[in-house]
Design a protein around this motif. Structure first.
Motif, mmCIF file in Angstrom:
data_model
loop_
_atom_site.group_PDB
_atom_site.id
_atom_site.type_symbol
_atom_site.label_atom_id
_atom_site.label_comp_id
_atom_site.label_asym_id
_atom_site.label_seq_id
_atom_site.Cartn_x
_atom_site.Cartn_y
_atom_site.Cartn_z
ATOM 1 N N UNK A 107 -4.068 17.631 -5.864
ATOM 2 C CA UNK A 107 -4.689 16.311 -5.723
ATOM 3 C C UNK A 107 -6.016 16.259 -6.480
ATOM 4 N N UNK A 108 -6.779 17.354 -6.410
ATOM 5 C CA UNK A 108 -8.117 17.353 -7.008
ATOM 6 C C UNK A 108 -8.086 17.414 -8.528
ATOM 7 N N UNK A 109 -7.158 18.176 -9.099
ATOM 8 C CA UNK A 109 -7.256 18.470 -10.524
ATOM 9 C C UNK A 109 -6.057 18.030 -11.374
ATOM 10 N N UNK A 110 -4.949 17.643 -10.744
ATOM 11 C CA UNK A 110 -3.765 17.285 -11.529
ATOM 12 C C UNK A 110 -3.280 15.858 -11.281
ATOM 13 N N UNK A 111 -3.499 15.365 -10.077
ATOM 14 C CA UNK A 111 -3.025 14.023 -9.742
ATOM 15 C C UNK A 111 -3.631 12.984 -10.680
ATOM 16 N N UNK B 67 0.158 8.083 -9.244
ATOM 17 C CA UNK B 67 -1.122 7.870 -9.895
ATOM 18 C C UNK B 67 -2.247 8.016 -8.880
ATOM 19 N N UNK B 68 -3.454 8.099 -9.415
ATOM 20 C CA UNK B 68 -4.621 8.152 -8.540
ATOM 21 C C UNK B 68 -4.767 6.830 -7.797
ATOM 22 N N UNK B 69 -5.531 6.901 -6.727
ATOM 23 C CA UNK B 69 -5.878 5.703 -5.982
ATOM 24 C C UNK B 69 -6.610 4.739 -6.920
ATOM 25 N N UNK B 70 -6.420 3.414 -6.746
ATOM 26 C CA UNK B 70 -7.091 2.456 -7.642
ATOM 27 C C UNK B 70 -8.601 2.621 -7.709
ATOM 28 N N UNK B 71 -9.216 3.136 -6.641
ATOM 29 C CA UNK B 71 -10.672 3.310 -6.638
ATOM 30 C C UNK B 71 -11.112 4.633 -7.229
ATOM 31 N N UNK B 72 -10.149 5.470 -7.659
ATOM 32 C CA UNK B 72 -10.518 6.747 -8.267
ATOM 33 C C UNK B 72 -9.751 7.905 -7.664
ATOM 34 N N UNK B 73 -9.642 8.985 -8.420
ATOM 35 C CA UNK B 73 -8.878 10.157 -7.963
ATOM 36 C C UNK B 73 -9.536 10.842 -6.765
ATOM 37 N N UNK B 74 -10.848 10.721 -6.650
ATOM 38 C CA UNK B 74 -11.533 11.400 -5.559
ATOM 39 C C UNK B 74 -11.172 10.799 -4.202
ATOM 40 N N UNK B 75 -10.744 9.544 -4.187
ATOM 41 C CA UNK B 75 -10.345 8.907 -2.932
ATOM 42 C C UNK B 75 -9.137 9.614 -2.339
ATOM 43 N N UNK B 76 -8.179 10.010 -3.174
ATOM 44 C CA UNK B 76 -7.001 10.732 -2.683
ATOM 45 C C UNK B 76 -7.401 12.063 -2.062
ATOM 46 N N UNK B 77 -8.326 12.769 -2.707
ATOM 47 C CA UNK B 77 -8.792 14.043 -2.168
ATOM 48 C C UNK B 77 -9.523 13.837 -0.851
ATOM 49 N N UNK B 78 -10.309 12.776 -0.773
ATOM 50 C CA UNK B 78 -11.025 12.449 0.463
ATOM 51 C C UNK B 78 -10.039 12.195 1.602
ATOM 52 N N UNK B 79 -8.997 11.396 1.349
ATOM 53 C CA UNK B 79 -8.000 11.094 2.380
ATOM 54 C C UNK B 79 -7.292 12.371 2.821
ATOM 55 N N UNK B 80 -6.896 13.203 1.850
ATOM 56 C CA UNK B 80 -6.199 14.449 2.160
ATOM 57 C C UNK B 80 -7.075 15.371 3.001
ATOM 58 N N UNK B 81 -8.330 15.517 2.635
ATOM 59 C CA UNK B 81 -9.259 16.366 3.374
ATOM 60 C C UNK B 81 -9.477 15.841 4.789
ATOM 61 N N UNK C 42 0.848 -1.208 0.000
ATOM 62 C CA UNK C 42 0.000 0.000 0.000
ATOM 63 C C UNK C 42 0.880 1.253 0.000
ATOM 64 N N UNK C 43 1.968 1.203 -0.740
ATOM 65 C CA UNK C 43 2.944 2.292 -0.713
ATOM 66 C C UNK C 43 2.339 3.620 -1.135
ATOM 67 N N UNK C 44 1.528 3.626 -2.179
ATOM 68 C CA UNK C 44 0.947 4.880 -2.668
ATOM 69 C C UNK C 44 0.021 5.502 -1.634
ATOM 70 N N UNK C 45 -0.820 4.671 -1.001
ATOM 71 C CA UNK C 45 -1.753 5.186 0.016
ATOM 72 C C UNK C 45 -0.995 5.743 1.214
ATOM 73 N N UNK C 46 0.009 5.004 1.680
ATOM 74 C CA UNK C 46 0.810 5.471 2.821
ATOM 75 C C UNK C 46 1.539 6.761 2.465
ATOM 76 N N UNK C 47 2.041 6.847 1.235
ATOM 77 C CA UNK C 47 2.742 8.061 0.800
ATOM 78 C C UNK C 47 1.810 9.262 0.783
ATOM 79 N N UNK C 48 0.555 9.054 0.355
ATOM 80 C CA UNK C 48 -0.427 10.148 0.359
ATOM 81 C C UNK C 48 -0.702 10.616 1.785
ATOM 82 N N UNK C 49 -0.843 9.662 2.710
ATOM 83 C CA UNK C 49 -1.126 10.022 4.102
ATOM 84 C C UNK C 49 0.067 10.714 4.752
ATOM 85 N N UNK C 50 1.278 10.221 4.454
ATOM 86 C CA UNK C 50 2.473 10.893 4.968
ATOM 87 C C UNK C 50 2.588 12.301 4.388
#
Length: 786
Positions: A442-446, A467-481, A376-384
């Motif tokens: 994250x919202x418009x370029x990731x 890249x975006x989260x496998x479930x969609x780019x909005x998931x990254x924005x949700x985690x960040x928010x 889960x490297x990408x997800x952990x990197x987003x959270x870090x």
């Protein structure tokens, strides 16, 4: 050692030793038949050498105060010198007369009061102290910066302070209404309007929070029936590696859990919720204007002008003063504009640095030894990245404040109110870019600029863009928010309360020792003298001064910081609410505690704020209106560009089974596969991007092709016609969404008047009554002359 200067007839000055208090009780009970209210207290280090520049400047400043008929009481305690400052009645008579003849302040409540409110006394004396210059041209602020005076503060009134604690500043009053009138009489209109606004904002968050929870529960109730989830969870599609070196090809069904979470915040309900929140922001501001009008009318400050009061205070301080004229310099304006631009470029550069951090972190984590982190490297990197973003915000807050203040000095504004407006706009702009630059990326370029297999975009030609989260780019924005809102609000509230509490706790020891030393004097005799309106003994005066001195310091930024925190929260609640429908709920919960936390801190843990008179929340109302406009644009772009709402809509009505006339089939069947493109491993460019070990499945099979999320041709990898159709619909949706919402916002703003009819009629009657009173005064004056 206590010292009181014998330079004026109306001041008794005596020497007393605090260490010798127990010798004679009589020496410690002088009764000064004066008004006992002290308007301000100055504190300085005790200087033994009377030729020392600090001592000479202290004496010079006090002498200038006495020339203005200010009464000064000096008390020496250990290594500190305390000066109690009291203004004479004639100063306030001048102030009230000038209010009467002014253009905008002539119907103030202060002019009609039989007794000058203590909050007004503090405000007037504060102005005089900070606009008194010694022979070297230095004022109080400059003397404090050079260590001549250590502190300058006004005193808490113990009786009113106790009332506020009982009614308001306690945790047990969490769900009770705020005594705004009491807050106004003690802290002034500016602080009262802040709490009035914060309380109104919290109340209006209730419907937004309820609707956000309903949208979330709606998605929760129906997400199991979604064919999209079933399609993901049962898919055999092999996906391309998500990173270099260590990432292998993976099965689309591996993201089954994420596919179940994604519809919770990426569904049809969030579209309408985003529209609701954009209109809600306008309704909130319009209703706030009505709510505010009711109170400022009751407080008789409806037409109040801060710049005009500043002129009045200038005349009271110095009858021969000259106004600070309006000036404009194209050179200074250009310089400020260039510096602001450079500062914004720096802030955006930090955002790019965070992007690089996330990319590098994802690579390093994918090479780690922990299997869970590696997978889960990408997800952990987003959270870090979100956590690092939070700490970056804390550092940049201090930098932004210093830069904004320096830019205001370059501008050379005409008045203190103008300086405050200019500083507010600059500071908010810097903070807004600091907070939201990462979210905008994250919202418009990731995931939209990272390329495709065989043609990835790389940083310095080495690291693949994330890249975006496998479930969609909005998931990254949700985690960040979620991380920023929860972490920012929680940690801010903890430090905002704990740090002042600890500072105040460790400072109380001196005051407690002095209270024990005062003994029966403090408890009996001095309290009797206080009741008669006389001064208590010096020990008791010093006890009160030390009690205030030991509290945490306050300044211009104290209230500003509270406003800034809440306005930024308002930005989070409205601008990207389409990605995080629970934001209003988190804001509501935070604000319920924030009101009491700020109240306890302001009443019990901090020195008293200088009461300021005003009739609105200043430039903040314009900032909130600008946020309302940005909310429309941002939410339209989030739904139209970031979410999968438009691709799902196009597929349902143009490419799906229902569009092709099939019956007894769900209209979204096959949508997931339709969003995927395929790349062939035989392509030389693709082989350069992946190692052979990455192209082996968990079962040991070598893959000949893998899929990735995009609308591309499988032969030459060009964008398909479906991509351009979706792009056109996205653009049309954003334009339609923004125009519809703006129309609703305009209708709401027109439909809700700024002032209730009751307030307008009351003001009309007040003006008529005032004209009649003036006519009666004229007749009385003419009759006495005859």
């Amino acid at each position: 050692m206590y010292l009181m200067d014998p330079e004026q007839d109306d001041i008794e000055l005596q020497e007393r030793n605090t260490d010798g208090f127990d010798n004679t009780m009589e020496a410690l009970l002088p009764i000064l038949h004066q008004q006992r209210t002290y308007d301000y207290v100055l504190v300085a280090d005790k200087v033994e050498d009377q030729d020392h520049p600090k001592f000479l400047k202290q004496v010079a400043f006090i002498d200038h105060l006495r020339k203005k008929n200010m009464k000064v009481t000096k008390i020496v305690h250990d290594d500190k010198v305390f000066y109690g400052v009291r203004a004479p009645k004639e100063i306030f008579d001048k102030y009230r007369y000038l209010l009467k003849v002014s253009d905008s302040c002539n119907w103030s409540g202060d002019r009609k009061c039989a007794r000058v409110p203590h909050s007004t006394r503090i405000r007037v004396v504060h102005y005089i102290l900070h606009h008194t210059h010694i022979n070297t041209g230095e004022n109080l602020r400059e003397l404090q910066e050079k260590g001549v005076f250590e502190a300058a503060f006004c005193l808490h009134e113990r009786n009113k302070q106790k009332v506020l604690k009982q009614k308001w500043a306690r945790w047990s009053a969490l769900c009770t209404t705020q005594p705004v009138d009491d807050v106004r009489s003690y802290f002034g209109e500016k602080v009262a309007l802040y709490y009035l606004w914060l309380g109104w904002y919290t109340i209006l968050l209730v419907p937004a929070a309820i609707l956000g929870v309903i949208v979330f529960l709606y998605a929760l109730a129906f997400f199991n029936t979604s064919p999209l989830i079933k399609e993901v969870c049962e898919s055999d599609t092999v996906m391309c590696p998500r990173c270099d070196k260590w990432c292998q090809v993976w099965q689309l069904r591996d993201t089954c859990t994420y596919a179940k979470v994604s519809p919770l915040f990426d569904n049809e309900g969030t579209v309408f919720f985003a529209m609701f929140m954009a209109v809600w922001a306008t309704i909130f501001l319009e209703l706030w204007k009505r709510h505010k009008a009711t109170f400022v009318s009751k407080w008789k400050v409806f037409d109040w002008c801060e710049e005009e009061e500043e002129l009045i205070l200038g005349v009271v301080n110095d009858p021969d003063c000259h106004p600070k004229e309006f000036r404009h310099s194209y050179l200074r304006s250009t310089l400020v504009l260039v510096l602001v631009t450079l500062m914004l470029v720096l802030i955006i550069g930090l955002t790019h640095a965070l992007v690089v951090f996330r990319v590098v972190a994802a690579v390093l984590l994918s090479e780690g030894t922990w299997e869970f982190v590696r997978d889960h490297a990408n997800t952990v990197a987003v959270m870090l990245g979100a956590v690092l973003h939070y700490f970056t915000m804390q550092v940049m807050t201090r930098v932004n404040k210093a830069v904004a203040f320096k830019l205001c000095e370059i501008e050379k504004t005409q008045s203190l109110a103008a300086t405050e407006r200019s500083f507010t706009v600059k500071m908010f702009t810097f903070q807004f870019f600091t907070l939201f630059s990462s979210l905008v990326y994250v919202a418009f370029f990731l995931g939209r600029i990272n390329g495709r297999p065989g043609s990835y975009v790389r940083i310095f030609g080495k690291w693949r863009l994330e890249e975006c989260h496998p479930s969609g780019c909005l998931t990254d924005l949700f985690i960040q928010m979620a991380v920023i809102m929860v972490l920012k609000q929680t940690l801010n509230n903890i430090f905002e309360f704990i740090v002042p509490w600890f500072k105040s706790y460790f400072k109380r020891t001196t005051t407690k020792k002095l209270e024990r030393k005062c003994g029966d004097c403090y408890k009996n005799a001095c309290r009797e003298e206080e009741k008669r309106g006389h001064d208590p003994c010096d020990i008791c005066k010093l006890h009160d001064w030390l009690r205030n001195y030991d509290l945490n310091d306050v300044n211009f930024f104290s209230l500003f910081n509270e406003f800034l925190e809440m306005v930024l929260q308002f930005s989070f609640t409205t601008i990207f609410v389409a990605a995080f429908p629970l934001a209003p709920l988190l804001a509501l919960i935070n604000n319920i505690f924030e009101i009491r936390l700020d109240a306890i801190k302001m009443v019990s843990l901090e020195r008293r704020l200088v009461p300021k008179k005003t009739n609105n929340i200043g430039i903040w109302i314009k900032v909130l209106e600008a946020i309302g406009v940005l909310a429309v644009i941002a939410n339209g772009l989030v739904i139209g560009v970031s979410s999968d709402f438009i691709p799902r809509l196009v597929y349902r009505y143009h490419y799906g089974p229902c569009a092709n006339g099939e019956e007894n089939v769900h209209c979204m069947k096959g949508y997931i596969n339709d969003t995927l493109s395929t790349v062939h491993i035989t392509d030389l460019n693709v082989r350069k991007d992946f190692f052979p070990s990455q192209l082996i499945t968990e079962s040991g099979f070598n893959v000949t092709q893998c899929s990735y999320k995009d609308y591309r041709n499988d032969v030459d990898y060009s964008l398909t016609s479906q991509f351009w159709l979706i792009m056109a619909v996205r653009f049309a949706f954003v334009v339609l969404f923004e125009h519809v919402v703006v129309i609703f916002k305009c209708i709401a703003a027109w439909f809700v008047p700024d002032s209730p009819m009751l307030v307008k009629n009351d003001r009309l009657k007040d003006k008529l009554s005032r004209l009649k009173d003036e006519l009666q005064e004229m007749k009385y004056s003419q009759s006495t002359d005859v």
